[in-house]
Design an enzyme around this catalytic site. Sequence first.
Site, PDB file in Angstrom:
ATOM      1  N   ASP A   1      68.992-115.447  15.552  1.00 31.05           N
ATOM      2  CA  ASP A   1      70.185-115.674  15.139  1.00 31.05           C
ATOM      3  C   ASP A   1      70.520-115.649  13.162  1.00 31.05           C
ATOM      4  O   ASP A   1      69.467-116.244  12.855  1.00 31.05           O
ATOM      5  CB  ASP A   1      70.855-116.932  15.069  1.00 31.05           C
TER       6      ASP A   1
ATOM      7  N   ASN B   1      79.687-120.388  24.185  1.00 33.34           N
ATOM      8  CA  ASN B   1      81.139-121.091  23.533  1.00 33.34           C
ATOM      9  C   ASN B   1      82.354-119.753  23.937  1.00 33.34           C
ATOM     10  O   ASN B   1      82.434-118.743  24.025  1.00 33.34           O
ATOM     11  CB  ASN B   1      80.917-120.856  22.142  1.00 33.34           C
TER      12      ASN B   1
ATOM     13  N   VAL C   1      81.767-114.290  18.533  1.00 29.13           N
ATOM     14  CA  VAL C   1      81.361-112.607  18.785  1.00 29.13           C
ATOM     15  C   VAL C   1      81.858-112.365  20.434  1.00 29.13           C
ATOM     16  O   VAL C   1      81.054-113.893  20.845  1.00 29.13           O
ATOM     17  CB  VAL C   1      79.535-112.390  18.898  1.00 29.13           C
TER      18      VAL C   1
ATOM     19  N   HIS D   1      76.602-114.772  24.544  1.00 28.19           N
ATOM     20  CA  HIS D   1      75.025-114.878  24.587  1.00 28.19           C
ATOM     21  C   HIS D   1      74.889-116.058  24.938  1.00 28.19           C
ATOM     22  O   HIS D   1      75.785-117.288  24.740  1.00 28.19           O
ATOM     23  CB  HIS D   1      74.915-115.115  22.532  1.00 28.19           C
TER      24      HIS D   1
ATOM     25  N   HIS E   1      73.020-119.261  23.636  1.00 29.64           N
ATOM     26  CA  HIS E   1      72.172-120.042  22.078  1.00 29.64           C
ATOM     27  C   HIS E   1      70.934-120.664  23.261  1.00 29.64           C
ATOM     28  O   HIS E   1      71.495-121.949  23.846  1.00 29.64           O
ATOM     29  CB  HIS E   1      73.661-120.711  21.223  1.00 29.64           C
TER      30      HIS E   1
END
Length: 114
Positions: A30, A87, A96, A100, A102
């Site tokens: 990240d 999220n 974004v 993805h 995290h």
Amino acid sequence: MSDCLFCGIISKKIPARIVYEDEAVAAFEDANPQAPVHTLVVPKKHIPTTLDITEEDQKLIGKMFRVANRIAKEKGIAERGFRLVMNTNPEAGQSVYHIHLHLLGGRPMHWPPG
Ligand code: 5GP
Ligand code: ZN
């Protein structure tokens, strides 16, 4: 998808510190880490949000978790513990729109999250 940041990273048009890659999944650090370990695991397929995951994506989503586990082990945080977060949409803070996972760790994680 041509205007997607993470598709740009996957296709190497946008630089990133890629730590894992196979035919279906990539992982990279990240750019604005929130913990000592903050790696993003993404499908190479462009899926905008978790709401767009279909039955045909089930194996792919499972693979994302297995890749995250592998990176957690490689980075030495598996036994201490780590957090996997996705999220979805604005109120959760998704910025974004290419899903993805995290991978966050290397420090104590608080609960409930902010
Ligand atoms: P979200 O807010 O959608 O859950 O997570 C997006 C993540 O992408 C954020 O943690 C943010 O720091 C990261 N990010 C945004 N732009 C870039 C970039 O250009 N390169 C990398 N490596 N990460 C990025
Ligand atoms: Zn994309």
